[in-house]
Design a protein around this motif. Structure first.
Motif, PDB file in Angstrom:
ATOM      1  N   THR A   1      -1.874  -3.531  11.229  1.00  0.00           N
ATOM      2  CA  THR A   1      -0.736  -3.366  12.120  1.00  0.00           C
ATOM      3  C   THR A   1      -0.879  -4.191  13.400  1.00  0.00           C
ATOM      4  O   THR A   1      -1.988  -4.593  13.774  1.00  0.00           O
ATOM      5  CB  THR A   1      -0.578  -1.893  12.507  1.00  0.00           C
ATOM      6  OG1 THR A   1      -1.729  -1.486  13.286  1.00  0.00           O
ATOM      7  CG2 THR A   1      -0.463  -1.006  11.268  1.00  0.00           C
TER       8      THR A   1
ATOM      9  N   ASN B   1      -4.214 -12.754  10.543  1.00  0.00           N
ATOM     10  CA  ASN B   1      -3.246 -11.837   9.940  1.00  0.00           C
ATOM     11  C   ASN B   1      -1.862 -11.924  10.580  1.00  0.00           C
ATOM     12  O   ASN B   1      -0.930 -11.267  10.130  1.00  0.00           O
ATOM     13  CB  ASN B   1      -3.745 -10.390  10.061  1.00  0.00           C
ATOM     14  CG  ASN B   1      -5.025 -10.157   9.300  1.00  0.00           C
ATOM     15  OD1 ASN B   1      -5.082 -10.365   8.090  1.00  0.00           O
ATOM     16  ND2 ASN B   1      -6.071  -9.731  10.006  1.00  0.00           N
TER      17      ASN B   1
ATOM     18  N   LYS C   1       0.529  -6.945   6.003  1.00  0.00           N
ATOM     19  CA  LYS C   1       1.279  -5.691   5.882  1.00  0.00           C
ATOM     20  C   LYS C   1       0.846  -4.922   4.644  1.00  0.00           C
ATOM     21  O   LYS C   1       0.734  -3.687   4.676  1.00  0.00           O
ATOM     22  CB  LYS C   1       2.781  -5.984   5.812  1.00  0.00           C
ATOM     23  CG  LYS C   1       3.377  -6.558   7.087  1.00  0.00           C
ATOM     24  CD  LYS C   1       4.864  -6.825   6.906  1.00  0.00           C
ATOM     25  CE  LYS C   1       5.482  -7.433   8.153  1.00  0.00           C
ATOM     26  NZ  LYS C   1       6.925  -7.734   7.971  1.00  0.00           N
ATOM     27  N   MET C   2       0.588  -5.661   3.549  1.00  0.00           N
ATOM     28  CA  MET C   2       0.154  -5.008   2.315  1.00  0.00           C
ATOM     29  C   MET C   2      -1.211  -4.354   2.494  1.00  0.00           C
ATOM     30  O   MET C   2      -1.518  -3.333   1.869  1.00  0.00           O
ATOM     31  CB  MET C   2       0.124  -6.019   1.170  1.00  0.00           C
ATOM     32  CG  MET C   2       1.503  -6.554   0.799  1.00  0.00           C
ATOM     33  SD  MET C   2       1.449  -7.870  -0.432  1.00  0.00           S
ATOM     34  CE  MET C   2       0.817  -6.963  -1.846  1.00  0.00           C
ATOM     35  N   LYS C   3      -2.022  -4.942   3.362  1.00  0.00           N
ATOM     36  CA  LYS C   3      -3.345  -4.376   3.648  1.00  0.00           C
ATOM     37  C   LYS C   3      -3.264  -3.304   4.744  1.00  0.00           C
ATOM     38  O   LYS C   3      -4.286  -2.757   5.157  1.00  0.00           O
ATOM     39  CB  LYS C   3      -4.300  -5.484   4.105  1.00  0.00           C
ATOM     40  CG  LYS C   3      -4.599  -6.527   3.040  1.00  0.00           C
ATOM     41  CD  LYS C   3      -5.489  -7.619   3.612  1.00  0.00           C
ATOM     42  CE  LYS C   3      -5.751  -8.727   2.604  1.00  0.00           C
ATOM     43  NZ  LYS C   3      -6.558  -9.825   3.190  1.00  0.00           N
ATOM     44  N   LYS C   4      -2.037  -3.036   5.223  1.00  0.00           N
ATOM     45  CA  LYS C   4      -1.782  -2.039   6.263  1.00  0.00           C
ATOM     46  C   LYS C   4      -2.472  -2.375   7.580  1.00  0.00           C
ATOM     47  O   LYS C   4      -2.937  -1.498   8.317  1.00  0.00           O
ATOM     48  CB  LYS C   4      -2.183  -0.645   5.778  1.00  0.00           C
ATOM     49  CG  LYS C   4      -1.367  -0.161   4.587  1.00  0.00           C
ATOM     50  CD  LYS C   4      -1.697   1.260   4.210  1.00  0.00           C
ATOM     51  CE  LYS C   4      -0.819   1.707   3.037  1.00  0.00           C
ATOM     52  NZ  LYS C   4      -1.103   3.109   2.631  1.00  0.00           N
TER      53      LYS C   4
END
Length: 314
Positions: free
Chosen positions: A298, A240, A293-296
């Motif tokens: 971090t 990610n 980021k779209m999947k949140k």
């Protein structure tokens, strides 16, 4: 063997002094002081009104070092920060005029409100403790530390710090909201005046330099070195992550672990020290892929995963 009584006394005095103005946030104060021990710069990122500027000012007031606050605005220029040379018709020579960044402790307030061109003027200063103006290099005073604040939720009129700039901050800390009990006490205390205005230095410039110089005496075993590198590598390999922690981050985590060991009264680093300091040292250095980021997902999750994936050395 523990660190000297004098060192422990100074560190406790500094923490207690800052805590007079920043209520119920001792751990945050301790992290900032660890950054001071390493000569590192601190990014204080949080919502308005939680005490970002007060924390920076309280830390500065606790040392008898020169201090200057710079309010970063959209119209501030690089020459305002670093200084400039100008022609003096009386002497017939060019003279250097010092910029705003001339003190030992600098509060860069709302740093993300100034354009990238001005932000970039801090890169050489923060990395090499020097500034170059018209081809001439000027050394910064010692000790030299930048405390910067920024608001992460307000985007109008702000300029996000680039990755290269973020990497120059030793740690990033967040103050957060106080507990109900602490906030209730705070209301009563503030009704009688601002405690920060009564703070006086409890440590000298020489004290801070001596603490910084003694930090390298904190022993770090080779197994701990490997533990740090394994954590760093895990952030780089994470699917990610677009940009993992840098080699600079490895050394910062190494030094931060030494600082926490010193603060804890030990002359050696344990894996627990690395685990403690990994989030504030690494999270702001990690760049996530857009789909993550779209999947949140971090950076905090990435660091937590890296620490969990790597086997703790015995």
């Amino acid at each position: 063997m523990k660190i000297s009584i004098n060192q422990a006394e100074i560190l406790n005095k500094i923490t207690d002094n800052v805590e007079k103005a920043i209520f119920g946030k001792r751990e945050v104060i301790e992290l900032a002081i660890c950054s001071f021990l390493c000569g590192g710069h601190v990014l204080i990122e949080d919502v308005p009104g939680v005490g970002k500027t007060s924390l920076a000012a309280a830390l500065a007031r606790s040392f008898s070092c020169s201090f200057r606050r710079i309010q970063f605005t959209p119209d501030i220029m690089p020459s305002d920060i670093t200084g400039f040379t100008m022609y003096n018709p009386k002497t017939g020579e060019f003279e250097y005029k010092e910029g705003l960044i001339t003190a030992q402790i600098i509060l860069a307030d709302e740093i993300n409100r100034t354009p990238p061109k001005t932000q970039s003027s801090l890169m050489e200063i923060m990395e090499e403790n020097q500034k170059t103006v018209d081809g001439i290099t000027y050394q910064m005073p010692k000790p030299f530390i930048v405390l910067a604040t920024q608001n992460p939720v307000e985007y109008t009129g702000t300029y996000p710090l680039p990755e290269a700039q973020l990497d120059r901050f030793f740690i990033r800390i967040s103050i957060g909201y106080p507990s109900d009990a602490v906030e209730s006490d705070m209301l009563t205390i503030l009704n009688g005046g601002r405690p920060i205005e009564t703070l006086t230095p409890v440590a000298t410039e020489a004290d801070l330099i001596a603490l910084q110089n003694s930090l390298s005496e904190i022993y770090v075993d080779k197994k701990v070195n490997g533990y740090i590198i394994d954590i760093i590598n895990d952030t780089r390999k994470n699917e990610n992550v677009m940009l993992g922690a840098s080699p600079r981050a490895s050394f910062c985590l190494y030094r931060a672990a030494q600082a926490w060991a010193m603060y804890s009264g030990r002359d050696h680093v344990r894996p627990d020290d690395v685990i403690k300091m990994a989030p504030p040292v690494l999270e702001h250095r990690i760049v996530m892929k857009q789909e993550a980021k779209m999947k949140k997902i971090t950076p905090a999750m990435v660091v937590k995963s890296a620490v969990g994936n790597v086997k703790v050395p015995m």
